[in-house]
Design a protein around this motif. Structure first.
Motif, PDB file in Angstrom:
ATOM      1  N   ILE A   1      37.389   7.004 -14.867  1.00  0.00           N
ATOM      2  CA  ILE A   1      36.164   6.271 -14.750  1.00  0.00           C
ATOM      3  C   ILE A   1      36.760   4.762 -14.676  1.00  0.00           C
ATOM      4  CG2 ILE A   1      33.783   5.910 -16.170  1.00  0.00           C
ATOM      5  CD1 ILE A   1      34.032   9.511 -15.988  1.00  0.00           C
ATOM      6  N   LEU A   2      37.533   4.287 -16.390  1.00  0.00           N
ATOM      7  CA  LEU A   2      38.168   3.402 -17.125  1.00  0.00           C
ATOM      8  C   LEU A   2      38.473   2.691 -15.563  1.00  0.00           C
ATOM      9  CD1 LEU A   2      38.378   1.271 -19.061  1.00  0.00           C
ATOM     10  CD2 LEU A   2      40.005   3.048 -20.269  1.00  0.00           C
ATOM     11  N   TRP A   3      39.211   3.497 -15.258  1.00  0.00           N
ATOM     12  CA  TRP A   3      40.224   2.915 -13.842  1.00  0.00           C
ATOM     13  C   TRP A   3      39.376   2.432 -13.150  1.00  0.00           C
ATOM     14  CZ3 TRP A   3      40.004   3.506  -9.123  1.00  0.00           C
ATOM     15  CH2 TRP A   3      41.389   3.523  -7.792  1.00  0.00           C
ATOM     16  N   GLN A   4      38.413   2.630 -12.599  1.00  0.00           N
ATOM     17  CA  GLN A   4      37.410   2.192 -11.647  1.00  0.00           C
ATOM     18  C   GLN A   4      36.082   1.173 -11.726  1.00  0.00           C
ATOM     19  OE1 GLN A   4      35.415   6.135 -11.021  1.00  0.00           O
ATOM     20  NE2 GLN A   4      36.309   6.352  -9.461  1.00  0.00           N
ATOM     21  N   LEU A   5      36.203   1.192 -13.412  1.00  0.00           N
ATOM     22  CA  LEU A   5      35.202  -0.239 -14.004  1.00  0.00           C
ATOM     23  C   LEU A   5      36.325  -0.926 -13.989  1.00  0.00           C
ATOM     24  CD1 LEU A   5      32.939   1.430 -16.894  1.00  0.00           C
ATOM     25  CD2 LEU A   5      32.656   0.973 -15.233  1.00  0.00           C
TER      26      LEU A   5
ATOM     27  N   THR B   1      29.758  -9.979 -18.486  1.00  0.00           N
ATOM     28  CA  THR B   1      29.012  -9.617 -18.994  1.00  0.00           C
ATOM     29  C   THR B   1      28.501  -8.214 -18.563  1.00  0.00           C
ATOM     30  OG1 THR B   1      26.484 -10.310 -17.279  1.00  0.00           O
ATOM     31  CG2 THR B   1      27.665 -12.038 -19.360  1.00  0.00           C
ATOM     32  N   THR B   2      27.420  -7.235 -19.019  1.00  0.00           N
ATOM     33  CA  THR B   2      27.497  -6.447 -18.228  1.00  0.00           C
ATOM     34  C   THR B   2      27.360  -6.249 -16.734  1.00  0.00           C
ATOM     35  OG1 THR B   2      25.878  -5.739 -19.288  1.00  0.00           O
ATOM     36  CG2 THR B   2      27.419  -5.133 -20.008  1.00  0.00           C
ATOM     37  N   GLU B   3      26.228  -7.714 -16.167  1.00  0.00           N
ATOM     38  CA  GLU B   3      25.662  -8.107 -14.807  1.00  0.00           C
ATOM     39  C   GLU B   3      26.472  -7.736 -14.263  1.00  0.00           C
ATOM     40  OE1 GLU B   3      23.201  -8.895 -13.659  1.00  0.00           O
ATOM     41  OE2 GLU B   3      22.184  -8.730 -15.476  1.00  0.00           O
ATOM     42  N   THR B   4      28.481  -7.311 -14.597  1.00  0.00           N
ATOM     43  CA  THR B   4      29.098  -7.721 -13.477  1.00  0.00           C
ATOM     44  C   THR B   4      29.128  -5.887 -12.345  1.00  0.00           C
ATOM     45  OG1 THR B   4      30.824  -8.767 -15.071  1.00  0.00           O
ATOM     46  CG2 THR B   4      32.023  -6.906 -13.205  1.00  0.00           C
ATOM     47  N   PHE B   5      28.245  -4.515 -13.147  1.00  0.00           N
ATOM     48  CA  PHE B   5      27.605  -3.909 -12.876  1.00  0.00           C
ATOM     49  C   PHE B   5      26.975  -3.417 -12.304  1.00  0.00           C
ATOM     50  CE2 PHE B   5      30.736  -3.358 -16.914  1.00  0.00           C
ATOM     51  CZ  PHE B   5      31.838  -2.911 -15.721  1.00  0.00           C
ATOM     52  N   SER B   6      26.300  -4.663 -12.193  1.00  0.00           N
ATOM     53  CA  SER B   6      24.834  -4.440 -11.889  1.00  0.00           C
ATOM     54  C   SER B   6      24.325  -3.763 -10.638  1.00  0.00           C
ATOM     55  CB  SER B   6      23.700  -5.713 -11.891  1.00  0.00           C
ATOM     56  OG  SER B   6      24.432  -6.812 -11.086  1.00  0.00           O
TER      57      SER B   6
ATOM     58  N   LEU C   1      26.860   1.866 -16.229  1.00  0.00           N
ATOM     59  CA  LEU C   1      27.192   1.137 -17.449  1.00  0.00           C
ATOM     60  C   LEU C   1      27.196   1.582 -18.654  1.00  0.00           C
ATOM     61  CD1 LEU C   1      26.047  -1.611 -18.978  1.00  0.00           C
ATOM     62  CD2 LEU C   1      23.335  -1.098 -18.966  1.00  0.00           C
ATOM     63  N   LYS C   2      26.693   2.917 -18.026  1.00  0.00           N
ATOM     64  CA  LYS C   2      27.086   4.269 -20.045  1.00  0.00           C
ATOM     65  C   LYS C   2      28.262   4.169 -19.619  1.00  0.00           C
ATOM     66  CE  LYS C   2      25.385   9.429 -20.481  1.00  0.00           C
ATOM     67  NZ  LYS C   2      24.974  10.355 -20.635  1.00  0.00           N
ATOM     68  N   ALA C   3      29.273   4.634 -18.803  1.00  0.00           N
ATOM     69  CA  ALA C   3      30.225   4.486 -18.830  1.00  0.00           C
ATOM     70  C   ALA C   3      30.877   3.328 -19.889  1.00  0.00           C
ATOM     71  CB  ALA C   3      30.892   4.951 -18.066  1.00  0.00           C
ATOM     72  N   HIS C   4      30.817   2.154 -19.176  1.00  0.00           N
ATOM     73  CA  HIS C   4      31.257   0.862 -20.157  1.00  0.00           C
ATOM     74  C   HIS C   4      30.984   1.304 -21.507  1.00  0.00           C
ATOM     75  CE1 HIS C   4      31.808  -3.206 -20.558  1.00  0.00           C
ATOM     76  NE2 HIS C   4      30.478  -3.463 -21.727  1.00  0.00           N
ATOM     77  N   ASN C   5      29.454   1.292 -22.108  1.00  0.00           N
ATOM     78  CA  ASN C   5      29.546   1.392 -22.689  1.00  0.00           C
ATOM     79  C   ASN C   5      29.785   2.659 -24.011  1.00  0.00           C
ATOM     80  OD1 ASN C   5      27.752  -1.136 -23.121  1.00  0.00           O
ATOM     81  ND2 ASN C   5      26.118   0.405 -22.539  1.00  0.00           N
ATOM     82  N   TYR C   6      30.339   3.675 -23.230  1.00  0.00           N
ATOM     83  CA  TYR C   6      31.548   4.755 -23.839  1.00  0.00           C
ATOM     84  C   TYR C   6      32.274   4.072 -24.643  1.00  0.00           C
ATOM     85  CZ  TYR C   6      34.115   8.041 -24.377  1.00  0.00           C
ATOM     86  OH  TYR C   6      35.117   9.657 -24.769  1.00  0.00           O
ATOM     87  N   PHE C   7      33.093   3.682 -23.369  1.00  0.00           N
ATOM     88  CA  PHE C   7      34.441   2.693 -23.763  1.00  0.00           C
ATOM     89  C   PHE C   7      34.208   1.725 -25.243  1.00  0.00           C
ATOM     90  CE2 PHE C   7      35.568   5.113 -19.185  1.00  0.00           C
ATOM     91  CZ  PHE C   7      36.413   5.542 -20.522  1.00  0.00           C
ATOM     92  N   LYS C   8      33.379   0.580 -24.753  1.00  0.00           N
ATOM     93  CA  LYS C   8      33.515  -0.228 -26.354  1.00  0.00           C
ATOM     94  C   LYS C   8      33.492   0.749 -27.154  1.00  0.00           C
ATOM     95  CE  LYS C   8      30.079  -4.194 -27.584  1.00  0.00           C
ATOM     96  NZ  LYS C   8      30.133  -3.558 -28.836  1.00  0.00           N
ATOM     97  N   SER C   9      32.189   1.696 -27.113  1.00  0.00           N
ATOM     98  CA  SER C   9      32.006   1.825 -28.794  1.00  0.00           C
ATOM     99  C   SER C   9      33.430   3.018 -28.546  1.00  0.00           C
ATOM    100  CB  SER C   9      31.163   3.429 -28.626  1.00  0.00           C
ATOM    101  OG  SER C   9      29.400   2.819 -28.596  1.00  0.00           O
ATOM    102  N   MET C  10      33.711   3.549 -28.812  1.00  0.00           N
ATOM    103  CA  MET C  10      35.321   4.136 -28.678  1.00  0.00           C
ATOM    104  C   MET C  10      35.717   3.087 -28.684  1.00  0.00           C
ATOM    105  SD  MET C  10      35.263   7.543 -28.534  1.00  0.00           S
ATOM    106  CE  MET C  10      37.109   8.494 -27.963  1.00  0.00           C
ATOM    107  N   ARG C  11      35.990   1.553 -28.616  1.00  0.00           N
ATOM    108  CA  ARG C  11      36.713   0.958 -28.748  1.00  0.00           C
ATOM    109  C   ARG C  11      36.316   0.507 -30.241  1.00  0.00           C
ATOM    110  NH1 ARG C  11      36.911  -5.133 -28.091  1.00  0.00           N
ATOM    111  NH2 ARG C  11      34.820  -5.059 -28.889  1.00  0.00           N
ATOM    112  N   ASP C  12      35.046   0.317 -30.380  1.00  0.00           N
ATOM    113  CA  ASP C  12      34.625  -0.077 -32.249  1.00  0.00           C
ATOM    114  C   ASP C  12      34.128   0.614 -33.252  1.00  0.00           C
ATOM    115  OD1 ASP C  12      34.131  -2.849 -30.460  1.00  0.00           O
ATOM    116  OD2 ASP C  12      32.189  -2.307 -30.174  1.00  0.00           O
TER     117      ASP C  12
END
Length: 201
Positions: free
Chosen positions: A145-149, A73-78, A85-96
């Protein structure tokens, strides 16, 4: 070494889930490192870069997607700044909306008519033309940033995994040792083409 025997305990499936996600995150970390190295060269191979980028984003996002295994879950980045979280959502949008489905503005095709230039003769249509724009990969800074996440998620899951490993190992001490030996070696049969549409059990 030794014989790998199948067994059933309360926490075994949760450990298997964590190992599965860990393997995916390790792949993302490795592939983004290669990708960043590729992008350092001005004459990089766009097919290799696009392939690495596409695969890294898909595999990263599946760690957070529902399926046969429970996702992260996104709690991973809490414990990280909100930008994570903004970067995580960006990559999810790029995938979707770009990789899996061509929905957003990162890909477009324009078709038009090629007109005879006025200075070269009478007005008229020569034919059709088109251009396609598509982002084949993000820049090295965004991929970093993807690498860091992925690395952060991997670190978190490795801590959970060590705790769970010890818990499952403790649970196996309650099992009948002679039965474990009777079960023999765990085996795996590679799936065929007919299995591609079937969920695993």
């Amino acid at each position: 070494g030794g014989t790998l025997s199948e067994f059933t305990t309360r926490s075994k499936s949760e450990l298997a889930r964590l190992i599965s996600i860990q393997v995916d995150l390790e792949f993302v970390v490795s592939s983004t490192q290669i990708l960043i190295e590729q992008l350092k060269h001005p004459d990089h191979d766009k097919i290799i870069v696009k392939s690495l980028y596409t695969t890294a984003v898909i595999v990263y996002c599946r760690c957070f997607s529902t399926g046969k295994r429970s996702p992260l879950t996104t709690e991973t980045f809490s414990d990280l700044p909100p930008d994570a979280l903004k970067a995580h959502n960006y990559f999810k949008s790029m995938r979707d909306k770009h990789i899996a489905h061509s929905v957003n503005r990162f890909e477009d095709v324009k078709v038009g008519v090629a007109l005879n230039p006025a200075e070269l003769g009478p007005p008229g249509i020569i034919g059709l033309g088109y251009y396609k724009v598509s982002r084949y990969a993000d820049g090295a800074d965004t991929i970093q940033i993807l690498w860091q996440l992925a690395l952060h998620a991997l670190s978190a899951i490795e801590v959970q995994g060590r705790i769970l490993y010890n818990q499952v190992l403790e649970e196996t001490r309650e099992l009948d040792l002679s039965e474990l030996y009777r079960n023999g070696s765990s085996s795996y049969t590679a799936p065929g083409m007919d299995d591609a549409s079937k969920p695993r059990t």
